[in-house]
Scaffold this motif. Structure first.
Motif, short mmCIF file in Angstrom:
data_model
loop_
_atom_site.label_atom_id
_atom_site.label_comp_id
_atom_site.label_asym_id
_atom_site.label_seq_id
_atom_site.Cartn_x
_atom_site.Cartn_y
_atom_site.Cartn_z
N SER A 181 -2.90 10.07 -5.08
CA SER A 181 -4.34 10.13 -4.80
C SER A 181 -4.86 8.81 -4.24
O SER A 181 -5.99 8.75 -3.75
CB SER A 181 -5.11 10.50 -6.07
N SER A 182 -4.04 7.77 -4.29
CA SER A 182 -4.45 6.48 -3.72
C SER A 182 -4.67 6.55 -2.22
O SER A 182 -5.24 5.63 -1.62
CB SER A 182 -3.38 5.41 -4.01
N LEU A 209 0.82 -1.20 0.00
CA LEU A 209 0.00 0.00 0.00
C LEU A 209 0.87 1.26 0.00
O LEU A 209 0.60 2.22 -0.73
CB LEU A 209 -0.91 -0.01 1.23
N LEU A 210 1.92 1.25 0.77
CA LEU A 210 2.80 2.41 0.83
C LEU A 210 3.49 2.67 -0.49
O LEU A 210 3.73 3.79 -0.88
CB LEU A 210 3.82 2.26 1.95
N PHE A 211 3.83 1.57 -1.22
CA PHE A 211 4.41 1.76 -2.55
C PHE A 211 3.42 2.48 -3.46
O PHE A 211 3.79 3.31 -4.29
CB PHE A 211 4.75 0.40 -3.17
N SER A 212 2.15 2.17 -3.31
CA SER A 212 1.15 2.77 -4.21
C SER A 212 0.77 4.18 -3.78
O SER A 212 0.33 4.98 -4.59
CB SER A 212 -0.11 1.89 -4.24
N LEU A 213 0.94 4.48 -2.49
CA LEU A 213 0.52 5.79 -2.01
C LEU A 213 1.50 6.89 -2.37
O LEU A 213 1.13 8.03 -2.58
CB LEU A 213 0.35 5.77 -0.48
N PHE A 214 2.79 6.56 -2.42
CA PHE A 214 3.81 7.58 -2.61
C PHE A 214 4.57 7.32 -3.90
O PHE A 214 4.76 6.18 -4.31
CB PHE A 214 4.75 7.62 -1.41
N GLY A 215 5.02 8.40 -4.51
CA GLY A 215 5.57 8.34 -5.85
C GLY A 215 6.98 7.83 -5.96
O GLY A 215 7.62 7.98 -6.99
N SER A 216 7.53 7.28 -4.88
CA SER A 216 8.85 6.67 -4.95
C SER A 216 8.92 5.59 -3.89
O SER A 216 7.99 5.39 -3.13
CB SER A 216 9.95 7.70 -4.73
N LYS A 236 -4.99 17.84 -2.86
CA LYS A 236 -6.42 17.88 -2.58
C LYS A 236 -6.93 16.60 -1.94
O LYS A 236 -7.98 16.61 -1.29
CB LYS A 236 -7.19 18.14 -3.89
N VAL A 237 -6.18 15.50 -2.08
CA VAL A 237 -6.63 14.24 -1.52
C VAL A 237 -6.74 14.33 0.01
O VAL A 237 -7.56 13.64 0.61
CB VAL A 237 -5.66 13.09 -1.93
N PHE A 238 -5.97 15.22 0.63
CA PHE A 238 -6.07 15.37 2.07
C PHE A 238 -7.47 15.80 2.48
O PHE A 238 -7.96 15.42 3.54
CB PHE A 238 -5.06 16.39 2.59
N GLY A 239 -8.12 16.59 1.66
CA GLY A 239 -9.45 17.10 1.97
C GLY A 239 -10.54 16.06 1.88
O GLY A 239 -11.68 16.33 2.25
N ILE A 240 -10.20 14.87 1.40
CA ILE A 240 -11.18 13.79 1.27
C ILE A 240 -11.14 12.86 2.48
O ILE A 240 -12.07 12.08 2.70
CB ILE A 240 -10.93 13.01 -0.04
N LEU A 241 -10.10 12.94 3.27
CA LEU A 241 -9.94 12.05 4.42
C LEU A 241 -10.80 12.57 5.57
O LEU A 241 -10.31 13.15 6.54
CB LEU A 241 -8.47 11.97 4.82
N GLU A 242 -12.09 12.33 5.48
CA GLU A 242 -13.05 12.98 6.37
C GLU A 242 -12.97 12.52 7.81
O GLU A 242 -13.49 13.19 8.71
CB GLU A 242 -14.47 12.75 5.85
N ASN A 243 -12.28 11.40 8.07
CA ASN A 243 -12.13 10.93 9.45
C ASN A 243 -10.85 11.43 10.10
O ASN A 243 -10.57 11.11 11.26
CB ASN A 243 -12.16 9.40 9.50
#
Length: 444
Positions: A67-68, A13-20, A92-99
């Motif tokens: 954005s993952s 998951l961490l590989f997919s979340l960050f660009g390196s 902008k993805v930070f603004g979607i983490l409503e919890n």
């Protein structure tokens, strides 16, 4: 779900979340004892990502935030502090983490405008956007801030808030406990009065390093829950208002480096009986300190631990009431115009670790009671006109002393009567004696 399977999924998951590569990211955090990733024990959902870089020089770099991240729907804690992230703006993805309840981007080197999508995080309780001013992130519009109705902690230090109506926005946060707006270029944004201040549950207010050039505003004195107030390194003008007595819970007050405050030292500050630290360094205040110390010392449970009145125009004798500040650890009276002697009551300050009386006009003796300060580490009595005698008795109990500076303007007016073979209990790192009579042999 087996722990090894969960760990494998988290690494993927961490590989997919960050660009390196997440190498150097997916590891136990150096900022706390917690692991970098935490999950709910029942559901397995990721609830916490603590990716704080252990190298406090922004040398941890892992590309862009993907954005993952939106797949972590139950994430409530995100810390990317001290990282060099290859991204211009806060994504902008930070603004979607409503919890999300905790978001720390302290020195995460995001550039550009702070986008209003952070206003979607209605559950957010802790928001730290502090950064070096050199990165230049701006926030010309803070209309999104009142949407964070649960916010208790806000740090936007180092962000350029020129033109933003910060006070209007912040006063709409009734649950706010801490506000840090140091180095935000608020020079012309400190109104002397404000019709309605709603953030009265505030405990900590830091407005330092903003070059305010007005008087201390009256609306501050409605914040009666304040325990810490830092207005240092500004250009505040005029007198210190009497209304400070309203702030009965104040424990730390810093007005230092405000050279246009020109009043005498107010005795009413001695009525703040909970005060632990007071710094009026380089504020151009004058007069004597008798009234302040007399008032403060009348409280049997006074808690003053640090008092810095250096680089001012204070005059007169140091009163005997100083000895009633029995919790004092740090006393700095450097570069004033005090004269006379150190009061014998100095020996009552059994917790004192640093004492600086340098660059004054002290022209009497040094009391034997100085030798009772067994916790003293730094003692600077330089650049005065001391006279009299120093004996082994005044030195033998200073067992923790590391730095000792004693110089006098008048040659041989201060005599050391110390036996040649005397070995003191302290182990000095620094010793400076000037114009003192020692001898005929220097002690071994």
């Amino acid at each position: 779900m087996a722990n090894h399977n969960l760990n494998f999924i988290l690494v993927f998951l961490l590989f997919s979340l960050f660009g390196s590569s997440p190498l150097g990211i997916f590891k136990p955090s150096s900022c706390s004892e917690d692991q970098s990733v935490e999950c709910n024990n029942q559901t397995g959902h990721v609830t916490k990502l603590n990716l704080c870089c252990k190298k406090k020089d922004n040398s941890c770099s892992f590309g862009e935030v993907s954005s993952s991240l939106i797949h972590l729907k139950y994430l409530n804690y995100l810390d990317l502090s001290w990282n060099n992230i290859d991204q211009v703006q806060i994504p902008k993805v930070f603004g979607i983490l409503e919890n999300l309840m905790y978001l720390c981007l302290f020195y995460a080197s995001f550039l550009g405008e702070i986008l209003p999508h952070l206003g979607n995080l209605s559950s957010l309780m802790h928001l730290d956007l502090h950064d070096s001013y050199s990165f230049g992130m701006k926030a010309e519009n803070l209309d999104w801030l009142p949407s964070l109705s649960s916010l208790k902690y806000l740090d936007m230090g180092g962000r350029n808030l020129t033109g933003a109506n910060w006070l209007q926005a912040v006063t709409m946060l009734p649950s706010l406990h801490e506000l840090h707006l140091s180095r935000c270029e608020l020079e012309h944004c400190l109104p002397p009065s404000f019709p309605f201040v709603n953030f009265t549950s505030l405990f900590v207010l830091d407005l330092s390093n903003n070059q305010f050039n007005s008087s201390i505003p009256q609306w501050l004195f409605n914040l009666m829950s304040l325990t810490i107030l830092d207005l240092s390194s500004n250009s505040l003008q005029g007198t210190i208002p009497y209304n400070f007595v309203n702030l009965r819970n104040l424990e730390h007050l810093d007005l230092s480096e405000n050279p246009y405050i020109t009043s005498n030292l107010p005795s009413f500050l001695g009525n703040l009986c909970k005060l632990k630290t007071l710094s009026l360094k380089s504020t151009n205040i004058g007069g004597n300190i008798d009234g302040f110390l007399d008032n403060f010392s009348t409280y049997l449970n006074n808690s003053m631990e640090s008092l810095d009145l250096s680089l001012n125009k204070l005059v007169g004798n140091i009163p005997d009431s100083l000895g009633r500040l029995e919790s004092l650890r740090y006393l700095n009276l450097y570069c004033n115009s005090f004269w006379g002697s150190i009061p014998p009551s100095i020996g009552n300050l059994s917790s004192l670790q640093q004492l600086d009386l340098s660059f004054n006009e002290m022209n009497e003796t040094i009391p034997a009671s100085l030798g009772q300060l067994s916790e003293l580490v730094i003692l600077d009595l330089s650049a005065n006109s001391w006279r009299g005698v120093i004996t082994e008795t005044q030195l033998m109990n200073l067992t923790r002393l590391e730095d000792f500076v004693l110089t006098t303007y008048t040659v041989h007016s201060l005599v050391f009567i110390v036996m040649y073979y005397w070995v003191p209990h302290f182990r000095l790192k620094t010793l400076e004696l000037e114009n003192c009579l020692i001898g005929p042999k220097f002690p071994v």
